[in-house]
Design a protein around this motif. Structure first.
Motif, short mmCIF file in Angstrom:
data_model
loop_
_atom_site.label_atom_id
_atom_site.label_comp_id
_atom_site.label_asym_id
_atom_site.label_seq_id
_atom_site.Cartn_x
_atom_site.Cartn_y
_atom_site.Cartn_z
N ARG A 92 -10.02 6.16 -7.11
CA ARG A 92 -8.73 5.74 -6.56
C ARG A 92 -8.74 5.83 -5.04
N ALA A 93 -9.28 6.92 -4.50
CA ALA A 93 -9.31 7.11 -3.05
C ALA A 93 -10.12 6.01 -2.36
N GLU A 143 0.50 4.11 -2.87
CA GLU A 143 0.31 5.53 -2.57
C GLU A 143 1.34 6.40 -3.28
N SER A 144 2.53 5.85 -3.56
CA SER A 144 3.60 6.64 -4.18
C SER A 144 3.42 6.82 -5.69
N TRP A 146 -5.95 -0.12 2.36
CA TRP A 146 -5.40 0.13 3.69
C TRP A 146 -6.18 -0.63 4.75
N THR A 188 -8.15 2.69 -2.64
CA THR A 188 -6.98 2.77 -1.77
C THR A 188 -7.39 2.63 -0.30
N MET A 236 0.83 -1.21 0.00
CA MET A 236 0.00 0.00 0.00
C MET A 236 0.86 1.27 0.00
N THR A 237 1.98 1.24 0.69
CA THR A 237 2.88 2.39 0.69
C THR A 237 3.38 2.65 -0.73
#
Length: 193
Positions: A80-81, A21-22, A88, A84, A17-18
């Protein structure tokens, strides 16, 4: 060899997930991965979808490929939000199904992490515990695809152990595992003897 547990699953999903997010919006929506036809968005949908085994039962008629396709299709309705946030949630608090299958899903997530990084041409350093999880996943895919292993794989980095019979193939643990799982384009990283 340590058997993956719930903490390992959380660790792999958090790393994944990190990385997700990038990514830029274009990379997330349109980027290439080592999974044929899947963008990073689609890979994330798969990771989220695997957290509930029921996603493989109803829409798929109990086949992995149909279940995966249904997960990916369903995710296209999400921003996307939203997707995502679901990723998480699956990382921080895996479902009961996810926790029961942590031994499998930790490797699946670690392998898909590499699928995205390598597909986008990004650095792909692999911690030893992730390499071990990827290697287990690669071996599992040989069995799931019912393809006999006609080579002896010899990892040159930590996380794997020599496995199989036949002509030797040497390479990093993760490259061998991805190759065993049917990913293409890794031959230049491997030494065939």
């Amino acid at each position: 060899m340590k058997f993956p547990n719930e903490d390992d699953l959380r660790r792999e999903r958090t790393r994944f997930m990190t990385m997700i997010e990038s990514l830029t919006d274009d990379e997330f929506e349109n980027g290439t991965t080592l999974c044929d036809g899947w963008t990073p968005r689609d890979v994330l949908a798969h990771i989220v979808g695997t957290d509930k085994l029921s996603n493989y039962l109803k829409p798929s008629g109990m086949t992995i490929s149909r279940g995966n396709a249904a997960m990916v299709r369903g995710s296209h309705e999400l921003s996307r939000a939203e997707l995502t946030a679901q990723g998480w949630a699956a990382a921080e608090k895996p479902s009961i199904d996810g926790r029961m299958m942590a031994w499998l899903y930790a490797g699946d997530c670690a392998m898909h992490h590499q699928d995205v990084l390598r597909g986008l041409g990004k650095p792909h350093d692999v911690p030893a515990e992730s390499a071990a999880a990827i290697f287990r996943e690669g071996k599992a895919w040989r069995y799931l695809n019912a393809k006999p292993m006609r080579n002896r794989v010899i990892p040159t980095t930590p996380g794997g152990e020599p496995w199989g019979r036949g002509p030797e193939v040497r390479g990093t643990t993760e490259a061998l595992a991805l190759w065993m799982a049917g990913r293409r384009g890794l031959e230049s990283e491997l030494e065939f003897r």
